[in-house]
Design a protein around this motif. Structure first.
Motif, PDB file in Angstrom:
ATOM      1  N   HIS A 161      -0.584  -0.298   7.901  1.00 28.24           N
ATOM      2  CA  HIS A 161      -1.379  -1.163   7.030  1.00 28.24           C
ATOM      3  C   HIS A 161      -1.198  -2.631   7.418  1.00 28.24           C
ATOM      4  CE1 HIS A 161      -0.518   2.460   4.431  1.00 28.24           C
ATOM      5  NE2 HIS A 161      -1.828   2.463   4.538  1.00 28.24           N
ATOM      6  N   GLU A 171      -6.024  -7.005   4.765  1.00 31.88           N
ATOM      7  CA  GLU A 171      -7.087  -6.008   4.744  1.00 31.88           C
ATOM      8  C   GLU A 171      -7.012  -5.196   3.448  1.00 31.88           C
ATOM      9  OE1 GLU A 171      -7.150  -3.586   8.197  1.00 31.88           O
ATOM     10  OE2 GLU A 171      -7.407  -5.269   9.588  1.00 31.88           O
ATOM     11  N   ARG A 172      -8.123  -4.551   3.115  1.00 31.42           N
ATOM     12  CA  ARG A 172      -8.182  -3.754   1.891  1.00 31.42           C
ATOM     13  C   ARG A 172      -8.228  -2.270   2.227  1.00 31.42           C
ATOM     14  NH1 ARG A 172      -8.817  -6.287  -2.853  1.00 31.42           N
ATOM     15  NH2 ARG A 172      -9.236  -8.541  -2.768  1.00 31.42           N
ATOM     16  N   TYR A 173      -7.494  -1.493   1.437  1.00 22.31           N
ATOM     17  CA  TYR A 173      -7.447  -0.046   1.587  1.00 22.31           C
ATOM     18  C   TYR A 173      -7.789   0.564   0.224  1.00 22.31           C
ATOM     19  CZ  TYR A 173      -4.992  -1.208   5.895  1.00 22.31           C
ATOM     20  OH  TYR A 173      -4.654  -1.727   7.107  1.00 22.31           O
ATOM     21  N   GLU A 174      -8.918   1.256   0.184  1.00 24.40           N
ATOM     22  CA  GLU A 174      -9.430   1.816  -1.068  1.00 24.40           C
ATOM     23  C   GLU A 174      -9.514   0.738  -2.145  1.00 24.40           C
ATOM     24  OE1 GLU A 174      -7.109   5.178  -2.174  1.00 24.40           O
ATOM     25  OE2 GLU A 174      -7.593   6.335  -0.387  1.00 24.40           O
ATOM     26  N   GLY A 175      -9.963  -0.442  -1.730  1.00 25.49           N
ATOM     27  CA  GLY A 175     -10.161  -1.546  -2.664  1.00 25.49           C
ATOM     28  C   GLY A 175      -8.926  -2.367  -2.966  1.00 25.49           C
ATOM     29  N   LYS A 176      -7.771  -1.992  -2.440  1.00 24.26           N
ATOM     30  CA  LYS A 176      -6.529  -2.710  -2.733  1.00 24.26           C
ATOM     31  C   LYS A 176      -6.165  -3.635  -1.580  1.00 24.26           C
ATOM     32  CE  LYS A 176      -4.645   1.006  -5.599  1.00 24.26           C
ATOM     33  NZ  LYS A 176      -3.521   1.945  -5.774  1.00 24.26           N
ATOM     34  N   LEU A 177      -5.824  -4.883  -1.930  1.00 22.29           N
ATOM     35  CA  LEU A 177      -5.440  -5.868  -0.926  1.00 22.29           C
ATOM     36  C   LEU A 177      -4.049  -5.554  -0.395  1.00 22.29           C
ATOM     37  CD1 LEU A 177      -5.993  -8.590   0.530  1.00 22.29           C
ATOM     38  CD2 LEU A 177      -4.859  -9.704  -1.417  1.00 22.29           C
ATOM     39  N   CYS A 178      -3.936  -5.432   0.916  1.00 20.59           N
ATOM     40  CA  CYS A 178      -2.633  -5.179   1.538  1.00 20.59           C
ATOM     41  C   CYS A 178      -1.872  -6.496   1.675  1.00 20.59           C
ATOM     42  CB  CYS A 178      -2.813  -4.531   2.910  1.00 20.59           C
ATOM     43  SG  CYS A 178      -1.246  -4.210   3.761  1.00 20.59           S
ATOM     44  N   HIS A 179      -0.614  -6.489   1.280  1.00 22.05           N
ATOM     45  CA  HIS A 179       0.256  -7.649   1.416  1.00 22.05           C
ATOM     46  C   HIS A 179       1.705  -7.168   1.423  1.00 22.05           C
ATOM     47  CE1 HIS A 179      -0.426  -6.962  -2.896  1.00 22.05           C
ATOM     48  NE2 HIS A 179       0.828  -7.308  -3.046  1.00 22.05           N
ATOM     49  N   ILE A 237       0.820  -1.211   0.000  1.00 25.68           N
ATOM     50  CA  ILE A 237       0.000   0.000   0.000  1.00 25.68           C
ATOM     51  C   ILE A 237       0.853   1.259   0.000  1.00 25.68           C
ATOM     52  CG2 ILE A 237      -1.806   1.283   1.208  1.00 25.68           C
ATOM     53  CD1 ILE A 237      -2.747  -1.351  -0.016  1.00 25.68           C
TER      54      ILE A 237
END
Length: 318
Positions: free
Chosen positions: A158, A162-170, A146
């Protein structure tokens, strides 16, 4: 001897034997060797919330050639069973990863000696019992997908999964420092890592060869249906790829304007559109870091190490 080879699985060809010969003290005959293909790792987000960057897979392909295969990452000599003699990265445009990239797999060919000591293992590989594998390597970089923060040196807020503004955090693993070994395991972090049947190839080989020669080709009804199905999959993959690329370019432009406010949107779009997926990812990660320095996010204090915890610099085993 040729009749015996016809009854065996995993028989090496002349090119395989030549490559294997780099690691043997004497030339081996085809009847002495068992070979099998394996997916070592890929760029999909795994069970631990991590993925390899595509450039990292290319670097690992060079590092893993010649590395030994063992069991459960237990580095004892008696566990040495196989060795890799060829590695390459293969791209599959028919599917996208959870991060929106075309799927890339680090595939390899391994060999072992036939004999009483390995006969049962060969049967288990052919029977699909010994299948899943995991790699042991050292990665110099582990960054948040992210914000680009280094998770080992500068933890961010982050959370993987979890998702932040639709983006998968990894966590994005890149810059491999070393490759140690690969192991047969019961449950790998990467679900697709393991012994496979063969190469990732499209069912159009005969058609492609005929087109290259300029020949006409008559398809049976079943072959025509397969061609139509494959064409539909390609069209769908192309649509998904175009949609991903538009989003990737828009994100790269957004971060470029944050990190370099003097650049116009039109200039950035013109400069970024010719980049391929790996180049876009590298550019975006760098300008995400620059943007974060200009507009720093609130940081959480790193937790104190408990007694017995492993080091941050321990090798990754995925």
């Amino acid at each position: 001897m040729a009749d015996q080879n016809e009854t065996l699985t995993g028989v090496p060809g002349p090119e395989d034997l030549e490559l294997i010969g780099r690691y043997t003290r004497r030339p081996l005959g085809a009847e002495e060797v068992y070979v099998f293909p394996v997916v070592l790792c890929d760029n999909e987000v795994d069970r631990d919330g991590e993925r390899f960057a595509i450039p990292a897979l290319e670097q690992l392909a060079a590092l893993f050639v010649g590395k030994t295969g063992i069991f459960d990452h237990d580095p004892k000599g008696r566990n040495q069973t196989a060795r890799l003699y060829r590695c390459r990265v293969e791209r599959d445009d028919s599917r996208l990863t959870a991060a929106g990239e075309p799927y890339h797999a680090l595939r390899a060919d391994a060999y072992m000696l036939r004999g009483e000591a390995t006969s049962q293992l060969i049967r288990e590989i052919d029977g699909g019992i010994k299948k899943e594998v995991s790699v042991g390597c050292a990665m110099a970089s582990a960054t948040c997908s992210i914000c680009g923060a280094d998770r080992r040196k500068d933890p961010c807020r982050h959370r993987p999964g979890e998702r932040y503004e639709g983006k998968l955090c990894h966590t994005v693993l890149s810059d491999p420092a070393d490759a140690y070994e690969w192991s047969f395991v019961a449950v790998p972090a990467q679900p697709r890592a393991g012994v496979v049947k063969g190469r990732m190839t499209a069912p159009l080989t005969a058609l492609e060869k005929a087109m290259a020669r300029g020949d006409s080709l008559t398809l049976a009804p079943g072959e025509a249906a397969e061609l139509a199905r494959w064409a539909g999959e390609l069209e769908k993959a192309a649509e998904e790829g175009r949609a991903w690329r538009e989003k990737a370019v828009a994100e790269a432009v957004r971060l470029g304007r944050l990190s370099c406010p003097g650049l116009s949107r039109e200039l950035l779009e013109k400069a970024l559109r010719p980049l391929d997926a790996a180049q876009l990812e590298e550019w975006t990660a760098e300008h995400r870091r620059r943007a974060a320095r200009r507009l720093p996010l609130p940081q959480t204090a790193p937790s104190q190490r408990e007694e017995g915890e492993t080091s941050r610099n321990d090798p990754f085993k995925v």
